[in-house]
Design a protein around this motif. Sequence first.
Motif, PDB file in Angstrom:
ATOM      1  N   GLN A 211       5.906 -40.635 -32.733  1.00  0.00           N
ATOM      2  CA  GLN A 211       5.630 -39.620 -33.669  1.00  0.00           C
ATOM      3  C   GLN A 211       5.707 -38.182 -32.618  1.00  0.00           C
ATOM      4  OE1 GLN A 211       2.042 -40.119 -35.781  1.00  0.00           O
ATOM      5  NE2 GLN A 211       0.596 -39.468 -33.827  1.00  0.00           N
ATOM      6  N   VAL A 212       6.004 -37.163 -33.531  1.00  0.00           N
ATOM      7  CA  VAL A 212       6.151 -35.706 -32.779  1.00  0.00           C
ATOM      8  C   VAL A 212       5.044 -34.897 -33.524  1.00  0.00           C
ATOM      9  CG1 VAL A 212       7.049 -33.555 -33.048  1.00  0.00           C
ATOM     10  CG2 VAL A 212       8.527 -35.619 -32.444  1.00  0.00           C
ATOM     11  N   GLU A 213       4.122 -34.328 -32.882  1.00  0.00           N
ATOM     12  CA  GLU A 213       3.292 -33.243 -33.276  1.00  0.00           C
ATOM     13  C   GLU A 213       3.386 -31.745 -32.787  1.00  0.00           C
ATOM     14  OE1 GLU A 213      -1.666 -32.693 -34.427  1.00  0.00           O
ATOM     15  OE2 GLU A 213      -1.180 -34.437 -32.921  1.00  0.00           O
ATOM     16  N   GLY A 214       2.951 -31.644 -31.415  1.00  0.00           N
ATOM     17  CA  GLY A 214       3.027 -30.354 -31.077  1.00  0.00           C
ATOM     18  C   GLY A 214       4.511 -29.783 -31.060  1.00  0.00           C
ATOM     19  N   MET A 215       4.697 -28.743 -31.737  1.00  0.00           N
ATOM     20  CA  MET A 215       6.135 -27.918 -31.970  1.00  0.00           C
ATOM     21  C   MET A 215       5.810 -26.464 -31.895  1.00  0.00           C
ATOM     22  SD  MET A 215       7.939 -30.135 -34.665  1.00  0.00           S
ATOM     23  CE  MET A 215       6.729 -29.764 -36.014  1.00  0.00           C
ATOM     24  N   VAL A 216       7.067 -25.841 -31.453  1.00  0.00           N
ATOM     25  CA  VAL A 216       6.909 -24.273 -31.073  1.00  0.00           C
ATOM     26  C   VAL A 216       8.380 -24.125 -31.303  1.00  0.00           C
ATOM     27  CG1 VAL A 216       6.736 -24.144 -28.769  1.00  0.00           C
ATOM     28  CG2 VAL A 216       5.852 -22.377 -30.215  1.00  0.00           C
ATOM     29  N   VAL A 217       8.535 -22.735 -32.166  1.00  0.00           N
ATOM     30  CA  VAL A 217      10.140 -22.172 -31.965  1.00  0.00           C
ATOM     31  C   VAL A 217      10.178 -20.807 -31.309  1.00  0.00           C
ATOM     32  CG1 VAL A 217      11.834 -21.164 -33.638  1.00  0.00           C
ATOM     33  CG2 VAL A 217      10.669 -23.177 -34.415  1.00  0.00           C
ATOM     34  N   ASP A 218      11.159 -20.733 -30.449  1.00  0.00           N
ATOM     35  CA  ASP A 218      11.259 -19.642 -29.725  1.00  0.00           C
ATOM     36  C   ASP A 218      11.854 -18.542 -30.804  1.00  0.00           C
ATOM     37  OD1 ASP A 218      11.938 -17.284 -28.246  1.00  0.00           O
ATOM     38  OD2 ASP A 218      12.133 -18.598 -26.370  1.00  0.00           O
ATOM     39  N   PRO A 219      11.893 -17.488 -31.158  1.00  0.00           N
ATOM     40  CA  PRO A 219      12.334 -16.630 -32.190  1.00  0.00           C
ATOM     41  C   PRO A 219      13.519 -15.966 -31.659  1.00  0.00           C
ATOM     42  CG  PRO A 219      10.174 -15.510 -31.595  1.00  0.00           C
ATOM     43  CD  PRO A 219      10.011 -16.756 -30.738  1.00  0.00           C
TER      44      PRO A 219
ATOM     45  N   GLU B 283       5.114 -37.538 -28.629  1.00  0.00           N
ATOM     46  CA  GLU B 283       3.722 -37.859 -27.812  1.00  0.00           C
ATOM     47  C   GLU B 283       4.002 -38.854 -26.786  1.00  0.00           C
ATOM     48  OE1 GLU B 283       0.757 -36.958 -31.577  1.00  0.00           O
ATOM     49  OE2 GLU B 283       1.050 -38.812 -30.925  1.00  0.00           O
ATOM     50  N   ASP B 284       4.642 -39.893 -26.933  1.00  0.00           N
ATOM     51  CA  ASP B 284       4.670 -40.917 -25.840  1.00  0.00           C
ATOM     52  C   ASP B 284       5.972 -40.804 -24.987  1.00  0.00           C
ATOM     53  OD1 ASP B 284       2.252 -41.957 -26.630  1.00  0.00           O
ATOM     54  OD2 ASP B 284       2.835 -42.892 -28.191  1.00  0.00           O
ATOM     55  N   VAL B 285       6.705 -39.742 -25.450  1.00  0.00           N
ATOM     56  CA  VAL B 285       8.304 -39.679 -24.925  1.00  0.00           C
ATOM     57  C   VAL B 285       8.660 -38.487 -23.845  1.00  0.00           C
ATOM     58  CG1 VAL B 285      10.540 -39.539 -25.451  1.00  0.00           C
ATOM     59  CG2 VAL B 285       9.045 -41.104 -26.682  1.00  0.00           C
ATOM     60  N   GLY B 286       8.112 -37.375 -24.625  1.00  0.00           N
ATOM     61  CA  GLY B 286       8.521 -36.185 -23.735  1.00  0.00           C
ATOM     62  C   GLY B 286       8.842 -34.998 -24.714  1.00  0.00           C
TER      63      GLY B 286
ATOM     64  N   LEU C  21       4.009 -34.538 -16.937  1.00  0.00           N
ATOM     65  CA  LEU C  21       3.224 -34.615 -18.255  1.00  0.00           C
ATOM     66  C   LEU C  21       2.604 -36.186 -18.175  1.00  0.00           C
ATOM     67  CD1 LEU C  21       5.829 -32.985 -20.700  1.00  0.00           C
ATOM     68  CD2 LEU C  21       3.665 -32.341 -20.145  1.00  0.00           C
ATOM     69  N   SER C  22       1.520 -36.317 -18.787  1.00  0.00           N
ATOM     70  CA  SER C  22       0.934 -37.521 -19.155  1.00  0.00           C
ATOM     71  C   SER C  22       0.626 -37.593 -20.478  1.00  0.00           C
ATOM     72  CB  SER C  22      -0.437 -37.694 -18.277  1.00  0.00           C
ATOM     73  OG  SER C  22       0.067 -37.780 -16.801  1.00  0.00           O
ATOM     74  N   ALA C  23       1.437 -38.731 -21.199  1.00  0.00           N
ATOM     75  CA  ALA C  23       0.988 -38.801 -22.482  1.00  0.00           C
ATOM     76  C   ALA C  23      -0.380 -38.818 -22.813  1.00  0.00           C
ATOM     77  CB  ALA C  23       1.509 -40.290 -22.964  1.00  0.00           C
ATOM     78  N   ASP C  24      -0.817 -38.253 -24.139  1.00  0.00           N
ATOM     79  CA  ASP C  24       0.165 -37.890 -25.021  1.00  0.00           C
ATOM     80  C   ASP C  24       0.617 -36.196 -24.789  1.00  0.00           C
ATOM     81  OD1 ASP C  24       0.134 -40.198 -26.501  1.00  0.00           O
ATOM     82  OD2 ASP C  24      -1.353 -39.225 -28.076  1.00  0.00           O
ATOM     83  N   VAL C  25       1.867 -35.844 -25.101  1.00  0.00           N
ATOM     84  CA  VAL C  25       2.450 -34.645 -24.900  1.00  0.00           C
ATOM     85  C   VAL C  25       1.777 -33.908 -26.311  1.00  0.00           C
ATOM     86  CG1 VAL C  25       4.167 -33.046 -25.363  1.00  0.00           C
ATOM     87  CG2 VAL C  25       4.286 -35.091 -23.960  1.00  0.00           C
ATOM     88  N   GLU C  26       1.042 -33.027 -26.325  1.00  0.00           N
ATOM     89  CA  GLU C  26       0.221 -32.412 -27.337  1.00  0.00           C
ATOM     90  C   GLU C  26       0.788 -30.988 -27.805  1.00  0.00           C
ATOM     91  OE1 GLU C  26      -1.247 -33.830 -29.798  1.00  0.00           O
ATOM     92  OE2 GLU C  26      -1.441 -35.822 -29.033  1.00  0.00           O
ATOM     93  N   GLY C  27      -0.082 -29.764 -27.618  1.00  0.00           N
ATOM     94  CA  GLY C  27       0.120 -28.807 -28.169  1.00  0.00           C
ATOM     95  C   GLY C  27       1.011 -28.045 -27.541  1.00  0.00           C
ATOM     96  N   LEU C  28       1.981 -27.476 -28.065  1.00  0.00           N
ATOM     97  CA  LEU C  28       3.125 -26.590 -27.502  1.00  0.00           C
ATOM     98  C   LEU C  28       2.895 -25.099 -28.109  1.00  0.00           C
ATOM     99  CD1 LEU C  28       6.342 -28.784 -27.891  1.00  0.00           C
ATOM    100  CD2 LEU C  28       4.806 -28.817 -25.767  1.00  0.00           C
ATOM    101  N   THR C  29       3.136 -24.153 -27.057  1.00  0.00           N
ATOM    102  CA  THR C  29       2.951 -22.987 -27.487  1.00  0.00           C
ATOM    103  C   THR C  29       3.779 -22.277 -26.561  1.00  0.00           C
ATOM    104  OG1 THR C  29       1.539 -21.054 -28.013  1.00  0.00           O
ATOM    105  CG2 THR C  29       0.780 -22.310 -26.188  1.00  0.00           C
ATOM    106  N   LEU C  30       4.345 -20.948 -26.953  1.00  0.00           N
ATOM    107  CA  LEU C  30       5.242 -20.020 -26.359  1.00  0.00           C
ATOM    108  C   LEU C  30       4.527 -18.762 -25.812  1.00  0.00           C
ATOM    109  CD1 LEU C  30       8.264 -20.208 -25.592  1.00  0.00           C
ATOM    110  CD2 LEU C  30       8.708 -18.649 -27.261  1.00  0.00           C
ATOM    111  N   LEU C  31       4.574 -18.728 -24.444  1.00  0.00           N
ATOM    112  CA  LEU C  31       3.967 -17.359 -23.874  1.00  0.00           C
ATOM    113  C   LEU C  31       4.973 -16.360 -23.822  1.00  0.00           C
ATOM    114  CD1 LEU C  31       1.558 -17.193 -20.962  1.00  0.00           C
ATOM    115  CD2 LEU C  31       2.941 -15.483 -21.638  1.00  0.00           C
ATOM    116  N   LYS C  32       5.239 -15.378 -24.554  1.00  0.00           N
ATOM    117  CA  LYS C  32       6.254 -14.398 -24.518  1.00  0.00           C
ATOM    118  C   LYS C  32       6.014 -13.304 -23.545  1.00  0.00           C
ATOM    119  CE  LYS C  32       6.327 -14.501 -28.992  1.00  0.00           C
ATOM    120  NZ  LYS C  32       6.793 -14.001 -30.260  1.00  0.00           N
ATOM    121  N   GLN C  33       6.975 -13.062 -22.815  1.00  0.00           N
ATOM    122  CA  GLN C  33       6.756 -11.661 -21.867  1.00  0.00           C
ATOM    123  C   GLN C  33       7.841 -10.601 -22.215  1.00  0.00           C
ATOM    124  OE1 GLN C  33       7.102 -13.796 -18.074  1.00  0.00           O
ATOM    125  NE2 GLN C  33       4.831 -13.153 -17.724  1.00  0.00           N
TER     126      GLN C  33
END
Length: 432
Positions: free
Chosen positions: A251-259, A269-272, A319-331
């Motif tokens: 499954q997928v959990e952590g996601m973020v969109v670059d606007p 989670e177990d892939v990348g 990265l070590s499984a699980d891949v979890e929270g993704l967030t975007l640090l914008k500059q």
Amino acid sequence: MAQASRARVTVGGLVLVTALATVLPPSAVAADALPGVKPTTETPAVYDDEAGGNADADDPAIWRNPAAPDRSLVVATVKEGGLRVYDLDGREVQSVPAPKAPGSDDAPGRFNNVDLVHRMKVGSGVSDLAVTSDRGRDRLRIYRIDGGNPGAPLTDVTDPSAPAIFSSSQEEINEQRTAYGLATWTDPSSGRSYAVVSQRERTALSLLELTAGAGGMVSYRKVRTLALPSEFRLPNGRSWTPCGEPGELPQVEGMVVDPANGTLYAGQEDVGIWRVDADLEGTPKLIDKVREYGIPGTYDEATEECVPGTDPGYGGTSLSADVEGLTLLKQKDGDGYLLASSQGDNSFAAYDRELGDDNEYEGGFRVTAASATLDGTEESDGAAVLNEPLGSKYPHGLLVVQDGDDKPGEPGRDATNFKFVDLKRVLDALDD
């Protein structure tokens, strides 16, 4: 920059580009050698037991109060405990319960992920919204944010007729292959706002358009669905599927969109980490893999754990499984970082935001203890970052991360919470 060979994998007619073999970049180091950043404060612990209302901290979002940045808020999910709203000192200012089960044998509401939509036209005006995935009820729940009401800033504006996302009946909802991960985005060309939602125990992503209705209510409609792969062809010619309970897909959990460019990053989670157009019409590309990628495993019914086999060496390095929270640090210059929780080694990985650099790995950090009572993070799920001044408390911005094992906690109880980190500390660690 990491150098990788590529292969094309066809799944259900969809051609996917995957990285097969990665050479360790100079900046990739073991987690215990990564720089540590200390939190400045934390939220009260929540407890995943009956006495604690089955509350389990998961995912945060940071809302900046434009009129008074010092009074900005953190909105966070605590699963069956609903939502919690915190001020910048980590104090709880509002608790919003999850919906009750419709029947005695049905699943109750369970809020998994949360994200924000800014200035959506609702009713006669515009509103900032907090959108959360309700795993228990297979729906989105939407809340209007009112910074002028400090005691109860969230108001539920979910249209009562909002449909289930992945289920066609209450019986299917009760099986809990339901709404899971979540990311929101607004298309600058049309002004329309969307949510991308993943399905628990499946690889599906669904694009939903948020729609304003009568009386200031908000609903959504399904636009399209995309399925990521569950099986992968390895360089040795064998097929590999991540080990899991029988019937479960990765499954997928952590996601973020670059606007800035409408790019969705999705953590399987177990892939990348996958990169794809946020409208789900492009070709997904796997930009990094977990270290465990390609390792065969056998599920042990007795222990309910996977027993790994020999590592063939096809995994990533950061990265070590699980891949979890993704967030975007914008500059401000358009640069920045994609941050990802590497849950398996209690670290965070940073990737270049710019597509021209192919989201190159830039380094990482850990959130470490500040004192005997203010610990670091372990097994972190959700994360949120905001690179904007938040008054005198966080003039350089803020990172909020979930702590999956809050200490010291109460003996015999599973405690989780959220840590607040001055963003300057994170930027300094990544610049070292």
